[in-house]
Write a protein that holds these residues in place. Structure first.
Motif, PDB file in Angstrom:
ATOM      1  N   ASP A  28       0.812  -1.207   0.000  1.00  0.00           N
ATOM      2  CA  ASP A  28       0.000   0.000   0.000  1.00  0.00           C
ATOM      3  C   ASP A  28       0.846   1.257   0.000  1.00  0.00           C
ATOM      4  N   ARG A  29       2.138   1.131   0.404  1.00  0.00           N
ATOM      5  CA  ARG A  29       2.990   2.316   0.470  1.00  0.00           C
ATOM      6  C   ARG A  29       3.929   2.439  -0.721  1.00  0.00           C
ATOM      7  N   GLN A  30       3.829   1.508  -1.643  1.00  0.00           N
ATOM      8  CA  GLN A  30       4.776   1.539  -2.752  1.00  0.00           C
ATOM      9  C   GLN A  30       4.580   2.727  -3.678  1.00  0.00           C
ATOM     10  N   VAL A  31       3.449   3.453  -3.545  1.00  0.00           N
ATOM     11  CA  VAL A  31       3.212   4.603  -4.411  1.00  0.00           C
ATOM     12  C   VAL A  31       4.327   5.632  -4.279  1.00  0.00           C
ATOM     13  N   LEU A  32       5.006   5.661  -3.132  1.00  0.00           N
ATOM     14  CA  LEU A  32       6.064   6.634  -2.936  1.00  0.00           C
ATOM     15  C   LEU A  32       7.394   6.156  -3.495  1.00  0.00           C
ATOM     16  N   LYS A  33       7.414   4.930  -4.049  1.00  0.00           N
ATOM     17  CA  LYS A  33       8.642   4.394  -4.621  1.00  0.00           C
ATOM     18  C   LYS A  33       8.349   3.919  -6.037  1.00  0.00           C
ATOM     19  N   VAL A  34       8.032   4.863  -6.882  1.00  0.00           N
ATOM     20  CA  VAL A  34       7.625   4.556  -8.251  1.00  0.00           C
ATOM     21  C   VAL A  34       8.819   4.119  -9.083  1.00  0.00           C
ATOM     22  N   ASP A  35       8.653   3.072  -9.873  1.00  0.00           N
ATOM     23  CA  ASP A  35       9.703   2.634 -10.785  1.00  0.00           C
ATOM     24  C   ASP A  35       9.605   3.436 -12.067  1.00  0.00           C
ATOM     25  N   PHE A  36      10.536   4.347 -12.264  1.00  0.00           N
ATOM     26  CA  PHE A  36      10.496   5.227 -13.430  1.00  0.00           C
ATOM     27  C   PHE A  36      11.251   4.641 -14.620  1.00  0.00           C
ATOM     28  N   HIS A  37      11.681   3.386 -14.506  1.00  0.00           N
ATOM     29  CA  HIS A  37      12.366   2.778 -15.650  1.00  0.00           C
ATOM     30  C   HIS A  37      11.381   2.265 -16.689  1.00  0.00           C
ATOM     31  N   ASP A  38      10.099   2.305 -16.369  1.00  0.00           N
ATOM     32  CA  ASP A  38       9.112   1.754 -17.292  1.00  0.00           C
ATOM     33  C   ASP A  38       7.898   2.664 -17.411  1.00  0.00           C
ATOM     34  N   VAL A  39       8.157   3.966 -17.528  1.00  0.00           N
ATOM     35  CA  VAL A  39       7.046   4.906 -17.636  1.00  0.00           C
ATOM     36  C   VAL A  39       7.065   5.668 -18.940  1.00  0.00           C
ATOM     37  N   SER A  40       7.895   5.248 -19.887  1.00  0.00           N
ATOM     38  CA  SER A  40       7.992   5.945 -21.164  1.00  0.00           C
ATOM     39  C   SER A  40       7.620   5.009 -22.291  1.00  0.00           C
ATOM     40  N   PRO A  41       6.345   4.981 -22.672  1.00  0.00           N
ATOM     41  CA  PRO A  41       5.892   3.995 -23.647  1.00  0.00           C
ATOM     42  C   PRO A  41       6.267   4.306 -25.082  1.00  0.00           C
ATOM     43  N   GLU A  42       7.139   5.318 -25.303  1.00  0.00           N
ATOM     44  CA  GLU A  42       7.404   5.729 -26.677  1.00  0.00           C
ATOM     45  C   GLU A  42       8.049   4.631 -27.514  1.00  0.00           C
ATOM     46  N   ASN A  43       8.862   3.752 -26.897  1.00  0.00           N
ATOM     47  CA  ASN A  43       9.531   2.715 -27.663  1.00  0.00           C
ATOM     48  C   ASN A  43       8.532   1.710 -28.229  1.00  0.00           C
ATOM     49  N   ASN A  44       7.570   1.300 -27.408  1.00  0.00           N
ATOM     50  CA  ASN A  44       6.551   0.361 -27.870  1.00  0.00           C
ATOM     51  C   ASN A  44       5.704   0.977 -28.976  1.00  0.00           C
ATOM     52  N   VAL A  45       5.317   2.229 -28.800  1.00  0.00           N
ATOM     53  CA  VAL A  45       4.496   2.894 -29.807  1.00  0.00           C
ATOM     54  C   VAL A  45       5.264   3.045 -31.102  1.00  0.00           C
ATOM     55  N   ALA A  46       6.540   3.415 -31.002  1.00  0.00           N
ATOM     56  CA  ALA A  46       7.344   3.587 -32.201  1.00  0.00           C
ATOM     57  C   ALA A  46       7.445   2.277 -32.977  1.00  0.00           C
ATOM     58  N   THR A  47       7.570   1.176 -32.243  1.00  0.00           N
ATOM     59  CA  THR A  47       7.645  -0.133 -32.902  1.00  0.00           C
ATOM     60  C   THR A  47       6.347  -0.441 -33.632  1.00  0.00           C
ATOM     61  N   GLU A  48       5.228  -0.139 -32.982  1.00  0.00           N
ATOM     62  CA  GLU A  48       3.930  -0.404 -33.607  1.00  0.00           C
ATOM     63  C   GLU A  48       3.721   0.425 -34.863  1.00  0.00           C
ATOM     64  N   LEU A  49       4.352   1.597 -34.922  1.00  0.00           N
ATOM     65  CA  LEU A  49       4.118   2.507 -36.036  1.00  0.00           C
ATOM     66  C   LEU A  49       5.058   2.289 -37.218  1.00  0.00           C
ATOM     67  N   GLN A  50       6.037   1.400 -37.034  1.00  0.00           N
ATOM     68  CA  GLN A  50       6.984   1.180 -38.119  1.00  0.00           C
ATOM     69  C   GLN A  50       6.250   0.725 -39.376  1.00  0.00           C
ATOM     70  N   GLY A  51       6.569   1.356 -40.471  1.00  0.00           N
ATOM     71  CA  GLY A  51       5.960   0.986 -41.739  1.00  0.00           C
ATOM     72  C   GLY A  51       4.628   1.661 -41.990  1.00  0.00           C
ATOM     73  N   LYS A  52       4.148   2.457 -41.024  1.00  0.00           N
ATOM     74  CA  LYS A  52       2.888   3.163 -41.200  1.00  0.00           C
ATOM     75  C   LYS A  52       3.162   4.617 -41.522  1.00  0.00           C
ATOM     76  N   GLU A  53       2.235   5.227 -42.239  1.00  0.00           N
ATOM     77  CA  GLU A  53       2.451   6.591 -42.707  1.00  0.00           C
ATOM     78  C   GLU A  53       1.900   7.642 -41.764  1.00  0.00           C
TER      79      GLU A  53
END
Length: 318
Positions: A28-53
């Motif tokens: 219940d207290r983990q909210v104060l210890k956020v893992d910021f190594h996985d909060v930037s979804p840009e890599n996944n989105v970029a992969t999904e968009l490859q080949g799209k215009e």
């Protein structure tokens, strides 16, 4: 022998019950210890968009609220905006305000939602440009709330001397600069006034820290406190406002000045007209936003004055 076995099983049951309770309390207290190594979804989105215009709009959001809530808070609105542009949104988050400013300066993002303090610094460092500002309760200002637990006997900031205090971010206006200024006017510095300080890196985390007595006090963005007090008061209801600062220019939406002028103008037009659509107006209301306006850089001069005063009267004495 039978009695001893019964006592043994009772002891084991108590141990495991306690372990489960501790585990739930820990989680219940983990909210104060956020893992910021996985909060930037840009890599996944970029992969999904490859080949799209379909073109991409890269959007950075300062951690005014924690990553677990940021996308939920902004995603629907930004999907509307990018839908009108015919673009695909790529949401990018970072732990600190300074990191978001750097993304914008380096042109790694196109548009950003930032706190007022980082806007002032970005304007100075690379001419960060205002795109639009939200109107909340008929105004384009916000405040710093100095909060304590609802059961705290403290009456004002002076009572927090020697206590444990939660700041939001090193570059936050309401969560760091304003309380530092309040102390500076008393001839004090945070490191000498408080027994201990720490950064939570989002205003909702600061509110929770005070609610759960992990900190004796905190300084938070009034917009965030008011939003949660209205929509999810489980933590705000455990806190009370000790002091309220003067008003400051509201956190804006900004762009790099080198962004394509046509895209910049189209983005501004879309934000300024969002409230005209009934469905989007409902969405804005859920965010406590009435509409967006163009904004005025002069509204942030009071923050510049705070920084200047602290630099002249306190920083040089450290």
């Amino acid at each position: 022998m039978k009695r001893r076995s019964v006592l043994y099983f009772i002891a084991v049951a108590i141990f495991f019950t306690a372990a489960v309770l501790i585990l739930f309390r820990w989680n219940d207290r983990q909210v104060l210890k956020v893992d910021f190594h996985d909060v930037s979804p840009e890599n996944n989105v970029a992969t999904e968009l490859q080949g799209k215009e379909q073109p991409v709009l890269r959007i950075a959001i300062g951690a005014m609220i924690s990553p677990r809530l940021t996308l939920r808070y902004y995603e629907d609105l930004l999907n509307v905006v990018t839908g009108k542009l015919g673009m695909k949104p790529v949401f990018i988050q970072r732990k600190t305000y300074a990191e978001v400013n750097q993304l914008l300066q380096d042109r790694q993002v196109d548009i950003a939602f930032v706190c007022s303090g980082p806007y002032v610094r970005g304007k100075q460092d690379f001419s960060m440009e205002l795109l639009a500002v939200p109107v909340v309760n008929g105004q384009t200002v916000y405040y710093s709330y100095l909060i304590v637990h609802k059961a705290s006997p403290l009456k004002n900031l002076n009572g927090l001397r020697g206590k444990k205090f939660a700041f939001t971010d090193p570059d936050s206006n309401t969560g760091k600069l304003v309380p530092t200024y309040m102390l500076a006017k008393r001839g004090e510095r945070p490191e000498s006034f408080f027994r201990e300080t720490f950064f939570t890196y989002s205003h909702d985390n600061s509110i929770q820290a005070v609610a759960e007595k992990l900190a004796d006090g905190a300084a938070v963005d009034s917009l965030i406190w008011d939003y949660f007090d209205k929509n999810d008061p489980r933590y705000t209801s455990q806190t009370r406002i000790l002091e309220k600062s003067p008003p400051y220019g509201i956190p804006p939406i900004v762009v790099n000045p080198s962004l394509d002028p046509a895209l910049k103008q189209r983005l501004r037009e879309i934000f300024l007209r969002l409230h005209e659509d009934q469905a989007t107006a409902v969405l804005l209301k859920q965010m406590n936003i009435e509409r967006f306006e163009t904004g005025d850089d002069g509204a942030y001069d009071s923050i510049r004055e705070l920084e200047k005063w602290i630099g002249k009267n306190i920083s040089g004495k450290q």
